[in-house]
Each structure stands twice: as structure tokens, then as C-alpha cells.
Write an enzyme that holds these catalytic residues in place. Structure first.
Site, PDB file in Angstrom:
ATOM      1  N   TYR A 127      55.239  39.437  37.222  1.00 58.88           N
ATOM      2  CA  TYR A 127      54.880  40.719  37.404  1.00 58.88           C
ATOM      3  C   TYR A 127      55.124  41.165  38.913  1.00 58.88           C
ATOM      4  O   TYR A 127      55.929  42.063  39.454  1.00 58.88           O
ATOM      5  CB  TYR A 127      53.579  41.403  36.966  1.00 58.88           C
ATOM      6  CG  TYR A 127      53.284  42.849  37.568  1.00 58.88           C
ATOM      7  CD1 TYR A 127      53.931  44.177  37.286  1.00 58.88           C
ATOM      8  CD2 TYR A 127      52.359  42.799  38.494  1.00 58.88           C
ATOM      9  CE1 TYR A 127      53.644  45.253  37.870  1.00 58.88           C
ATOM     10  CE2 TYR A 127      51.936  43.982  39.086  1.00 58.88           C
ATOM     11  CZ  TYR A 127      52.730  45.433  38.832  1.00 58.88           C
ATOM     12  OH  TYR A 127      52.246  46.441  39.368  1.00 58.88           O
ATOM     13  N   LYS A 183      58.107  43.346  41.335  1.00 62.20           N
ATOM     14  CA  LYS A 183      58.179  44.259  42.445  1.00 62.20           C
ATOM     15  C   LYS A 183      58.880  43.955  43.907  1.00 62.20           C
ATOM     16  O   LYS A 183      59.635  44.732  44.474  1.00 62.20           O
ATOM     17  CB  LYS A 183      56.639  44.771  42.624  1.00 62.20           C
ATOM     18  CG  LYS A 183      55.901  45.276  41.485  1.00 62.20           C
ATOM     19  CD  LYS A 183      56.394  46.476  41.101  1.00 62.20           C
ATOM     20  CE  LYS A 183      55.782  47.063  39.965  1.00 62.20           C
ATOM     21  NZ  LYS A 183      56.578  48.504  39.239  1.00 62.20           N
ATOM     22  N   SER A 236      53.916  48.323  44.613  1.00 65.28           N
ATOM     23  CA  SER A 236      52.500  47.933  44.449  1.00 65.28           C
ATOM     24  C   SER A 236      52.209  47.296  45.685  1.00 65.28           C
ATOM     25  O   SER A 236      52.810  46.552  46.245  1.00 65.28           O
ATOM     26  CB  SER A 236      52.248  47.059  43.309  1.00 65.28           C
ATOM     27  OG  SER A 236      50.954  46.571  43.344  1.00 65.28           O
TER      28      SER A 236
HETATM   29  C1  UD1 Z   1      46.164  44.738  39.238  1.00 64.90           C
HETATM   30  C2  UD1 Z   1      47.500  44.174  39.912  1.00 64.90           C
HETATM   31  C3  UD1 Z   1      48.136  45.513  40.653  1.00 64.90           C
HETATM   32  C4  UD1 Z   1      48.187  46.737  39.768  1.00 64.90           C
HETATM   33  C5  UD1 Z   1      46.879  47.074  39.147  1.00 64.90           C
HETATM   34  C6  UD1 Z   1      47.085  48.210  38.221  1.00 64.90           C
HETATM   35  C7  UD1 Z   1      47.666  42.206  40.834  1.00 64.90           C
HETATM   36  C8  UD1 Z   1      47.135  41.307  42.159  1.00 64.90           C
HETATM   37  N1  UD1 Z   1      47.061  43.477  40.850  1.00 64.90           N
HETATM   38  O1  UD1 Z   1      45.178  45.186  40.291  1.00 64.90           O
HETATM   39  O2  UD1 Z   1      49.229  44.987  41.211  1.00 64.90           O
HETATM   40  O3  UD1 Z   1      48.919  47.670  40.437  1.00 64.90           O
HETATM   41  O4  UD1 Z   1      46.292  45.945  38.499  1.00 64.90           O
HETATM   42  O5  UD1 Z   1      47.629  48.044  37.130  1.00 64.90           O
HETATM   43  O6  UD1 Z   1      48.669  42.045  40.625  1.00 64.90           O
HETATM   44  N2  UD1 Z   1      37.049  43.847  37.813  1.00 64.90           N
HETATM   45  C9  UD1 Z   1      36.073  43.480  37.235  1.00 64.90           C
HETATM   46  N3  UD1 Z   1      35.819  43.834  35.874  1.00 64.90           N
HETATM   47  C10 UD1 Z   1      36.774  44.070  34.987  1.00 64.90           C
HETATM   48  C11 UD1 Z   1      37.867  44.405  35.455  1.00 64.90           C
HETATM   49  C12 UD1 Z   1      38.170  44.361  36.938  1.00 64.90           C
HETATM   50  O7  UD1 Z   1      34.987  43.467  37.831  1.00 64.90           O
HETATM   51  O8  UD1 Z   1      36.506  44.143  33.880  1.00 64.90           O
HETATM   52  C13 UD1 Z   1      37.481  44.159  39.265  1.00 64.90           C
HETATM   53  C14 UD1 Z   1      38.405  42.983  39.593  1.00 64.90           C
HETATM   54  O9  UD1 Z   1      38.033  41.932  39.799  1.00 64.90           O
HETATM   55  C15 UD1 Z   1      38.971  43.909  40.915  1.00 64.90           C
HETATM   56  C16 UD1 Z   1      38.859  45.391  40.606  1.00 64.90           C
HETATM   57  O10 UD1 Z   1      37.986  45.135  39.602  1.00 64.90           O
HETATM   58  O11 UD1 Z   1      38.298  43.597  42.068  1.00 64.90           O
HETATM   59  C17 UD1 Z   1      40.127  45.774  39.980  1.00 64.90           C
HETATM   60  O12 UD1 Z   1      40.848  45.284  39.072  1.00 64.90           O
HETATM   61  P1  UD1 Z   1      41.882  45.896  38.416  1.00 64.90           P
HETATM   62  O13 UD1 Z   1      41.593  47.153  37.859  1.00 64.90           O
HETATM   63  O14 UD1 Z   1      42.441  44.803  37.241  1.00 64.90           O
HETATM   64  O15 UD1 Z   1      43.044  45.863  39.304  1.00 64.90           O
HETATM   65  P2  UD1 Z   1      43.840  44.930  40.426  1.00 64.90           P
HETATM   66  O16 UD1 Z   1      43.434  43.415  39.912  1.00 64.90           O
HETATM   67  O17 UD1 Z   1      43.318  45.107  41.802  1.00 64.90           O
END
Ligand code: UD1
Length: 342
Positions: free
Chosen positions: A154, A158, A127
Site C-alpha cells: 500500500y 503511494k 500519505s
Molecule cells: C495507517 C497507515 C497510513 C494511513 C492511515 C489511515 C501506514 C504505516 N500507516 O496509519 O498510511 O493513511 O492508516 O488509513 O501505512 N492504534 C491502537 N489501537 C488500535 C488501532 C490503532 O493503539 O486498535 C494505534 C496505532 O498503534 C497508531 C495509532 O493508533 O499508533 C493510529 O493507528 P491507525 O489509525 O491504524 O493509523 P496509522 O497506522 O497511523
């Protein structure tokens, strides 16, 4: 018929899409999965798409005896794609030992069995989380960017798994490995026969967004609009799961056809473009015609401000690129959500 490939976690989100692409490329696939976060109906979806039902064994890769029995039964496995792992960041903070046990033991067991059964190579799901927040001058991030201390158990699994593979191969083990560092995988197969099946309230953006659009959740919260980015929301590199699946087929062929130049090769797998949360919401509304109920909320603890990948190495060396437009990807996620609601 090409070689037989073992896909661990093959009924999961990325594993099922990769199984489809492997079968369509002519590989014979054997899936092992303990069904802890997926369900055997996924096999029906795969069969509907490809016309071939993959062999399936309900086995936990931490169970060495059961795992070895799979290698005995399907004599002639030539490659492994290892997806089976626990992957929820928040849960890993609460249950670190479960994460270390699951994610480390399963890889160690597979590596130990490979030479004995003549398996040539293993593709490992890593990742972009290993990069943490890259410094601004390192964006888009390349494979040689510094690895940052992991933010969660987690993330640490990795990093440690990457090191275990390196150490084992460096010790002279007769295997090769390709480590793929994924950015943010999203979307579903265009047929909507397979897709992401989140458990409970989704933690990731896309399932939360599509569930909100479907009326299952009331409102999507954008986690912060005061970051140092053009529109203030976080930036990620959203990679279509079907494009990502195809990267595994390229990597498997590279190992099995004897083209890998190094015993362990590492590739970023993303689009090379950063997209903010607000841009993604706009794109979803444009692609689907559905108005999304969302609000701006507080930042989420541990979130990275901005990360996207430099994918030149995968483009040149693997001969792979992600070329599905984001609108199309989001439409596929929406079609899958509608299929789930039916
Ligand atoms: C996380 C993990 C990554 C993993 C991925 C997929 C970390 C730091 N990141 O990524 O390793 O591969 O999940 O499982 O470990 N967001 C919102 N509202 C929401 C949900 C998310 O605004 O309700 C935003 C978050 O702030 C972020 C983006 O959407 O900016 C993506 O979030 P998310 O889908 O949770 O993935 P990551 O945190 O990037």
C-alpha cells in the site's frame, strides 16, 4: 457556477467530505466510484448537507473504456481529485498484486485521458506513510524529508504514484498536479450525515475506539506503551476530515486559477501537532463524557513510533490551515458512530 471537477472515490470517507466542500465552494462535482468500499447512500448524505446531488457514475477507474465514457458524457471536466484506491495496509501485504493493479492502473488511466479532454490538473491523495519513521531531528517532518523504503505494498503504491505523476509532468505533459500528503484523517461532518464506514473489524484507531464506546467492541487495545515518547504510546498528527477536505478545495482553486508555481507541488496536510494514543483517549472521554474501556497491549508490527507534520508550506502557500480543536473532532466521530447505531 465554477468549473466541473471529477472526484474519483467520491463516495468514500475523504471523497464524500471533499465533495461537500467543493459544492459549497461553487464547483460542479462528478463522482466516479466502483463502490468496492463505500455505498451509494452516501450521495443522499451529501445532498442533505448541500442541497445538491452530485452526478454519479459507478465506474472502476481501472476500466479505461468506462472511464473515458465519463469524460465524453461530462464534457468540460477541468480538474480531477483522485481518491479512488485500496487503502488497507494489512490487506496489501496479503494481496500485493491487487493493490498494484488497482492503485497504479487507475492513476495511469486518468493521466492518459487528461490532455485529450483538456483537464488542467490533478490532486493526488498521498500519505505521510512515504516518510516512514523520520529521524528525531526531522520531526515535525517537512516535505523535503527523505522518502523511506515503503513498509507495505500500500505504502509503495503511494510512492510509485507520486513518481508516475512527476515523470509524466516532467515529460512535458500539459497538466499540473498537487500531491497532498495526509497525516491521520479522522472525524465526521458536523451534521453526521456522512462519515467513515469501516468494513468489518476496523484496523484504524478512531473507528475501533468509537465502536468500543458504543459497545460493539468489548475493549480497545492500545498497541504499546513502551515507546520512546512522553507517555510511551505512539504519536500521530490527527487531521479533521473536514479541514482536510478544505485543503483540496484550496489546491483545486490554485491549479484552476493558474496560481500553481511548479508543475508538481507537494504539501503536507496535518495539524502540525503530535498527539499520543493515550492523549487521544483522554480527549475523547473529555469531549463526549463517555468512559472508554481500554487496555494496554503489545506493539503492532510495522507501527511507526512518532510522526507529525510540519505544515508551514500548506499554511503559507495554499493559505490553508487546520483549526478545528481535537475535542470537537472527536465529538463529531462519536456523533457519527451514534448515527450509525440508530
Ligand atoms: C495507517 C497507515 C497510513 C494511513 C492511515 C489511515 C501506514 C504505516 N500507516 O496509519 O498510511 O493513511 O492508516 O488509513 O501505512 N492504534 C491502537 N489501537 C488500535 C488501532 C490503532 O493503539 O486498535 C494505534 C496505532 O498503534 C497508531 C495509532 O493508533 O499508533 C493510529 O493507528 P491507525 O489509525 O491504524 O493509523 P496509522 O497506522 O497511523
Amino acid at each position: 457556477m465554477k468549473d466541473t471537477v471529477l472526484v474519483t472515490g467520491g463516495t468514500g470517507f475523504i471523497g464524500s467530505h471533499t465533495t461537500v466542500e467543493l459544492q459549497q465552494a461553487g464547483y460542479n462535482v462528478v463522482i466516479v466510484d466502483n463502490l468496492s468500499n463505500s455505498n451509494a447512500d452516501v450521495l443522499d448524505g451529501i445532498e442533505k448537507i448541500t442541497g445538491i446531488r452530485p452526478a454519479f457514475e459507478k465506474v472502476d477507474c481501472c476500466d479505461m473504456k468506462a472511464l473515458e465514457a465519463v469524460f465524453e458524457k461530462y464534457n468540460g471536466i477541468k480538474g480531477i481529485i483522485h481518491f479512488a484506491a485500496s487503502k488497507a495496509v494489512g490487506e496489501s501485504v496479503e494481496k500485493p498484486l491487487m493493490y498494484y493493479r488497482n492503485n497504479l492502473n487507475s492513476l495511469i488511466n486518468l493521466l492518459e485521458l487528461m490532455p485529450k479532454y483538456g483537464v488542467k490538473g490533478i490532486i493526488f491523495s498521498s500519505s505521510c506513510t512515504v516518510y516512514g519513521q523520520p529521524d528525531a531531528e526531522n520531526l515535525p517532518v517537512t516535505e523535503s524529508a527523505p522518502i523511506k523504503k515503503a513498509e507495505s505494498p500500500y505504502g509503495n503504491t503511494k510512492q510509485v504514484n507520486e513518481e508516475i505523476i512527476q515523470d509524466y509532468v516532467n515529460s512535458g505533459a500539459p497538466i499540473k498536479s498537487i500531491i497532498l500528503r495526509y497525516f491521520n484523517p479522522i472525524g465526521s461532518h458536523p451534521t453526521a450525515y456522512i462519515g467513515e464506514l469501516p468494513n468489518g473489524v476496523p484496523a484504524n484507531l478512531i473507528p475501533y475506539l468509537t465502536q468500543t464506546a458504543a459497545g460493539i467492541r468489548e475493549c480497545l487495545t492500545v498497541f504499546g506503551d513502551n515507546y520512546n515518547t512522553p507517555d510511551g504510546s505512539c504519536i500521530r498528527d490527527y487531521i479533521y476530515v473536514v479541514d482536510l477536505a478544505k485543503a483540496h478545495v484550496c489546491a483545486m482553486a490554485r491549479i484552476l486559477d493558474g496560481k500553481a508555481e511548479e508543475p508538481v507541488e507537494i504539501f503536507n496536510i496535518g495539524t502540525g501537532h503530535g498527539v499520543s494514543v493515550l492523549e487521544l483517549i483522554n480527549s475523547f472521554e473529555r469531549a463526549t463524557g463517555v468512559k472508554l474501556n481500554y487496555k494496554i497491549g503489545e506493539r503492532r508490527a510495522g507501527d511507526i513510533e512518532a510522526i507529525w507534520g510540519n505544515v508551514d508550506k500548506a499554511n503559507k502557500v495554499l493559505g490553508w490551515s487546520a483549526n478545528t480543536p481535537l475535542d470537537e473532532v472527536l465529538l463529531s466521530a462519536w456523533n457519527w458512530q451514534k448515527h450509525l447505531v440508530k
